[in-house]
Motif scaffolding. Structure first.
Motif, PDB file in Angstrom:
ATOM      1  N   ILE A   1      -2.978   0.264  -0.821  1.00  0.00           N
ATOM      2  CA  ILE A   1      -3.803   0.827   0.239  1.00  0.00           C
ATOM      3  C   ILE A   1      -2.966   0.843   1.506  1.00  0.00           C
ATOM      4  CG2 ILE A   1      -5.944   0.655   1.565  1.00  0.00           C
ATOM      5  CD1 ILE A   1      -6.391   1.034  -1.446  1.00  0.00           C
ATOM      6  N   LEU A   2      -2.812   2.012   2.103  1.00  0.00           N
ATOM      7  CA  LEU A   2      -2.097   2.172   3.360  1.00  0.00           C
ATOM      8  C   LEU A   2      -3.143   2.514   4.421  1.00  0.00           C
ATOM      9  CD1 LEU A   2       1.080   4.365   3.910  1.00  0.00           C
ATOM     10  CD2 LEU A   2      -0.696   4.098   5.607  1.00  0.00           C
ATOM     11  N   GLY A   3      -3.407   1.574   5.320  1.00  0.00           N
ATOM     12  CA  GLY A   3      -4.421   1.790   6.342  1.00  0.00           C
ATOM     13  C   GLY A   3      -3.810   1.867   7.719  1.00  0.00           C
ATOM     14  N   HIS A   4      -4.248   2.852   8.491  1.00  0.00           N
ATOM     15  CA  HIS A   4      -3.748   3.035   9.854  1.00  0.00           C
ATOM     16  C   HIS A   4      -4.900   2.890  10.848  1.00  0.00           C
ATOM     17  CE1 HIS A   4      -2.978   5.672  13.388  1.00  0.00           C
ATOM     18  NE2 HIS A   4      -1.890   4.939  13.403  1.00  0.00           N
ATOM     19  N   SER A   5      -4.696   2.138  11.903  1.00  0.00           N
ATOM     20  CA  SER A   5      -5.678   1.965  12.965  1.00  0.00           C
ATOM     21  C   SER A   5      -6.987   1.440  12.372  1.00  0.00           C
ATOM     22  CB  SER A   5      -5.855   3.286  13.723  1.00  0.00           C
ATOM     23  OG  SER A   5      -6.627   3.115  14.891  1.00  0.00           O
TER      24      SER A   5
ATOM     25  N   GLY B   1      -9.459  -5.993   1.200  1.00  0.00           N
ATOM     26  CA  GLY B   1      -8.693  -7.108   0.654  1.00  0.00           C
ATOM     27  C   GLY B   1      -9.477  -8.409   0.632  1.00  0.00           C
ATOM     28  N   VAL B   2     -10.316  -8.622   1.633  1.00  0.00           N
ATOM     29  CA  VAL B   2     -11.119  -9.844   1.706  1.00  0.00           C
ATOM     30  C   VAL B   2     -12.359  -9.747   0.823  1.00  0.00           C
ATOM     31  CG1 VAL B   2     -12.573 -11.237   3.244  1.00  0.00           C
ATOM     32  CG2 VAL B   2     -10.313 -10.472   4.013  1.00  0.00           C
ATOM     33  N   LEU B   3     -13.064  -8.614   0.901  1.00  0.00           N
ATOM     34  CA  LEU B   3     -14.354  -8.477   0.216  1.00  0.00           C
ATOM     35  C   LEU B   3     -14.229  -8.120  -1.260  1.00  0.00           C
ATOM     36  CD1 LEU B   3     -16.220  -6.600   3.078  1.00  0.00           C
ATOM     37  CD2 LEU B   3     -16.429  -9.023   2.451  1.00  0.00           C
ATOM     38  N   GLN B   4     -13.148  -7.418  -1.621  1.00  0.00           N
ATOM     39  CA  GLN B   4     -12.941  -7.011  -3.010  1.00  0.00           C
ATOM     40  C   GLN B   4     -11.466  -7.194  -3.348  1.00  0.00           C
ATOM     41  OE1 GLN B   4     -15.091  -3.652  -4.440  1.00  0.00           O
ATOM     42  NE2 GLN B   4     -16.339  -3.530  -2.602  1.00  0.00           N
TER      43      GLN B   4
END
Length: 126
Positions: A100-104, A114-117
């Motif tokens: 997963i590449l997340g921006h802003s 990442g925390v919840l699943q």
């Protein structure tokens, strides 16, 4: 003068609990990368990243709920719900060992995922 911009990926849609989530897919093989853009960025603004990555990866750039061509429900704009949306896309597209590449704001969504699943993705880039 009219300016028309077309994305180079293939457009698709996933149902996430009754909310249609639009995405652009580039590439057909290799480790999947899911791009979760920031609050003002639809999927097509990530073509400059998705297309080069697609030479070695299957790249899915999302229009998160309320953005781009995805549905705009009246409610449901919390990090846990956004994270569940991303998990629904991963499941619907049968993405294994994905990054997963997340921006802003997309980085916040990726971190929530990442925390919840924790098993949904094998790596996060935030």
């Amino acid at each position: 003068m009219e300016l028309t911009i077309e994305a180079r990926g293939t457009r698709g849609e996933v149902d996430a609990g009754g909310v249609g989530l639009s995405y652009l897919e580039s590439g057909e093989q290799g480790r999947p990368i899911v791009i979760v853009p920031g609050i003002t960025s639809p999927a097509m603004t990530w073509d400059f990243v998705a297309v080069p990555l697609a030479t070695d990866h299957r790249v899915i750039a999302l229009d998160i709920r309320g953005r781009g061509l995805s549905d705009r429900p009246e409610e449901g704009y919390t990090l846990p719900i956004y994270a569940a949306d991303v998990a629904a896309v991963i499941e619907a597209l049968a993405l294994e060992d994905c990054v997963i590449l997340g921006h802003s704001m997309g980085a916040r969504i990726a971190a929530a995922l990442g925390v919840l699943q924790p098993g949904a993705a094998s790596a996060l880039i935030v």
